[in-house]
Design an enzyme around this catalytic site. Sequence first.
Site, PDB file in Angstrom:
ATOM      1  N   CYS A 165       0.837  -1.203   0.000  1.00 37.43           N
ATOM      2  CA  CYS A 165       0.000   0.000   0.000  1.00 37.43           C
ATOM      3  C   CYS A 165       0.869   1.250   0.000  1.00 37.43           C
ATOM      4  O   CYS A 165       0.476   2.287  -0.530  1.00 37.43           O
ATOM      5  CB  CYS A 165      -0.914   0.028   1.223  1.00 37.43           C
ATOM      6  N   ALA A 187      -4.592   4.557   0.753  1.00 36.31           N
ATOM      7  CA  ALA A 187      -4.434   5.150   2.076  1.00 36.31           C
ATOM      8  C   ALA A 187      -5.727   5.065   2.876  1.00 36.31           C
ATOM      9  O   ALA A 187      -6.663   5.846   2.664  1.00 36.31           O
ATOM     10  CB  ALA A 187      -3.988   6.604   1.947  1.00 36.31           C
ATOM     11  N   ASP A 188      -5.790   4.106   3.786  1.00 35.63           N
ATOM     12  CA  ASP A 188      -6.891   3.973   4.747  1.00 35.63           C
ATOM     13  C   ASP A 188      -6.681   5.067   5.792  1.00 35.63           C
ATOM     14  O   ASP A 188      -5.846   4.937   6.680  1.00 35.63           O
ATOM     15  CB  ASP A 188      -6.839   2.574   5.365  1.00 35.63           C
TER      16      ASP A 188
END
Length: 283
Positions: A165, A187-188
């Site tokens: 990620c 991007a959480d």
Amino acid sequence: MNIEIQYLELCREILAENEQEIAEGRWTPNRTGMGTVGVFGRMLKHDFKEGFPALTTKKLFFNSVKAELLWFLAGRTDLEFLHERGCHIWDKDAARNGGKLGPIYGKQWRAWEGADGRTYDQIAWVIQQIREIAADPERPHPNSRRLVVSPWNVADLEEMALPPCHGPFQFHVKDGRLHLAVWQRSADLFLGVPFNIASYSLLLHMVAQVTGLAVGTYTHYLNDVHIYRNLLDQVRLQLTREPYPLPRLWLNPEVREIDQFTMDDIQLVDYKHHPPIRGELST
């Protein structure tokens, strides 16, 4: 500006820009099955004169930040290393992949396999280049704009439990200071980004120490920035809280090589924070 203020403003921006979508239940679909709302292409920047960027509006579990980064730096991809240090953040991803994670970050950082069959230690290489630049800053160095480490090995992606990620990342040396920029494809914002900011900020401090440089600035480029549907209430709660002053980072000054750091060599000092806000990770 304090990076926590920027982070909270980004949370507000996503909620505001997607107000109608949220009201109508129109979520962006993705592989996890848990819909999101978000934006694309944002940047956060931090100067460490303001402190170490461990968010204060909810508790950051810094023990897991340390454990995961040391795991990456050790070139490990097994869960045992993490479990021995009380870290279980990769368990769900491993469970989806038959208990294994595949050739993820640690493998790529420390033993990238090239098309020629050789393996490349990207971390050792980039630290050596930084040391050479720091030793003779007036001399043009062929790799001064190539201080890049990447986990995105296309040939290995299908074997990974989760493709990277975050990363690649790039160091920059100027006027005796070491700077770092990180690129993040996914991007959480609630669960992942605070952890990633702290992890790469820690890496910057560690590399600066072992190369004899001062810490410069941290820049984080976020591409697909999203909030999961099941975490909207948690974000709203976090936005009601006033940030505290950021903590400081302590590293054992006796450590001079990147592979010598242990959990005890890394500590947060004066970390005042609001209570944790729990949220379920979508995998």
